[in-house]
Write an enzyme that holds these catalytic residues in place. Structure first.
Site, PDB file in Angstrom:
ATOM      1  N   CYS A 115       0.878  -1.173   0.000  1.00 37.55           N
ATOM      2  CA  CYS A 115       0.000   0.000   0.000  1.00 37.55           C
ATOM      3  C   CYS A 115       0.907   1.212   0.000  1.00 37.55           C
ATOM      4  O   CYS A 115       1.479   1.568   1.024  1.00 37.55           O
ATOM      5  CB  CYS A 115      -0.928   0.017   1.213  1.00 37.55           C
ATOM      6  SG  CYS A 115      -1.994   1.486   1.245  1.00 37.55           S
ATOM      7  N   CYS A 118      -0.590   4.315   2.359  1.00 40.41           N
ATOM      8  CA  CYS A 118      -0.567   4.220   3.828  1.00 40.41           C
ATOM      9  C   CYS A 118      -0.289   2.769   4.209  1.00 40.41           C
ATOM     10  O   CYS A 118       0.817   2.299   4.050  1.00 40.41           O
ATOM     11  CB  CYS A 118      -1.862   4.741   4.437  1.00 40.41           C
ATOM     12  SG  CYS A 118      -3.355   4.076   3.664  1.00 40.41           S
ATOM     13  N   SER A 119      -1.308   2.049   4.702  1.00 41.50           N
ATOM     14  CA  SER A 119      -1.083   0.647   5.077  1.00 41.50           C
ATOM     15  C   SER A 119      -2.380  -0.151   4.998  1.00 41.50           C
ATOM     16  O   SER A 119      -2.686  -0.931   5.893  1.00 41.50           O
ATOM     17  CB  SER A 119      -0.491   0.560   6.484  1.00 41.50           C
ATOM     18  OG  SER A 119      -1.345   1.187   7.432  1.00 41.50           O
ATOM     19  N   CYS A 120      -3.155   0.053   3.930  1.00 43.44           N
ATOM     20  CA  CYS A 120      -4.393  -0.709   3.760  1.00 43.44           C
ATOM     21  C   CYS A 120      -4.059  -2.196   3.744  1.00 43.44           C
ATOM     22  O   CYS A 120      -3.149  -2.626   3.037  1.00 43.44           O
ATOM     23  CB  CYS A 120      -5.087  -0.295   2.463  1.00 43.44           C
ATOM     24  SG  CYS A 120      -5.685   1.407   2.477  1.00 43.44           S
TER      25      CYS A 120
END
Length: 214
Positions: A115, A118-120
C-alpha cells in the site's frame, strides 16, 4: 513486471533497515504508556484487542482460505470470481475486509502486495499488519525494485517468472494465494493451512514445504 497503482501521488524512498523498525516499536510503546497514564486508553482493553487480531482474526484465517483453495478447485474458482463471497463463506468478514481480490501465484507470475499511500491491509484474513508493511521503505521499494525486496526476504524467483505488484487501497485489498508446495498431496486442509505463512499471503514469502512445517 506489471504494477497496479491506484492514483497514489507521493514520494518514495527506501532502505529496508531493521533499526528503524525497532525505533518505531519503541515509539509505539512509549505512546501507549503516555495515553494509558492520561486515562485515554485502557491497557487491558488494548491487550484484548491485540490478542483478538493476533489469535482470532489473524493469518490463520487467511491460511484456511488458501488451504481450501488448494484442496477444492470449485472454491478456488469462486475465490477468483468473487473473493468477498468465498471468504465470507468461511466466516471471515469485518472491517477492512471489504472489497477483497484474490490473486493466484503461478510459475509464470508472482504477486506481491503493497500500500504505497498508507497501510491498507485485509485485517479479517491476515490480522494486524507487520511493522515492515507499514514502513515507508517497504512501500516505496516494493514498487521500484520488487525483485530486490523479495531477495531481502530470502525469496529468489526464476528470471522467467514475472512479478506483479498490487497497490492496496481503501477500495480494494488483496490476498495472494501462494503456489501449493510439492509433496503436499494427500494432506488435510488443516495440514495444508500449516504450510501457509503470513508473508506468503502478502507475496513477500513462499508457502512452506511439508518438511519445513514438520
Amino acid at each position: 513486471m506489471a504494477h497496479e497503482h491506484h492514483d497514489h501521488d507521493h514520494q518514495h524512498g527506501h532502505d529496508h533497515e531493521h533499526s528503524e523498525l525497532g525505533e518505531m516499536d519503541l515509539r509505539v510503546r512509549a505512546l501507549e504508556t503516555v495515553l494509558a497514564a492520561k486515562g485515554y486508553i485502557d491497557p487491558a482493553a488494548l491487550d484484548v484487542l491485540i490478542d483478538t487480531y493476533q489469535t482470532k482474526i489473524g493469518p490463520r484465517n487467511g491460511a484456511r482460505v488458501v488451504a481450501r483453495a488448494w484442496a477444492d478447485p470449485a472454491f478456488r474458482d469462486w475465490l477468483q470470481r468473487d473473493a468477498n463471497a468465498a471468504i465470507a463463506s468461511l466466516g471471515y468478514t469485518g472491517r477492512q475486509g471489504e472489497h477483497m481480490v484474490a490473486v493466484m501465484n503461478t510459475p509464470e507470475e508472482h504477486h506481491m502486495v503493497v500500500c504505497t499511500l498508507c497501510s491498507c491491509y485485509p485485517w479479517p484474513v491476515l490480522g494486524l499488519p507487520p511493522t515492515w508493511y507499514k514502513s515507508a521503505p517497504y512501500r516505496s521499494r516494493a514498487v521500484k525494485d520488487p525483485r530486490g525486496v523479495l531477495a531481502d526476504f530470502g525469496v529468489t524467483l526464476p528470471e522467467a517468472t514475472g512479478i506483479r505488484v498490487w497497490d492496496s487501497t481503501a477500495e480494494v485489498r488483496y490476498l495472494v494465494i501462494p503456489m501449493r508446495p510439492p509433496g503436499s498431496d494427500g494432506l488435510t486442509e488443516e495440514q495444508l493451512a500449516a504450510l501457509v505463512t503470513r508473508d506468503s499471503m502478502i507475496g513477500t514469502g513462499l508457502a512452506r514445504s511439508p518438511a519445513e512445517a514438520a
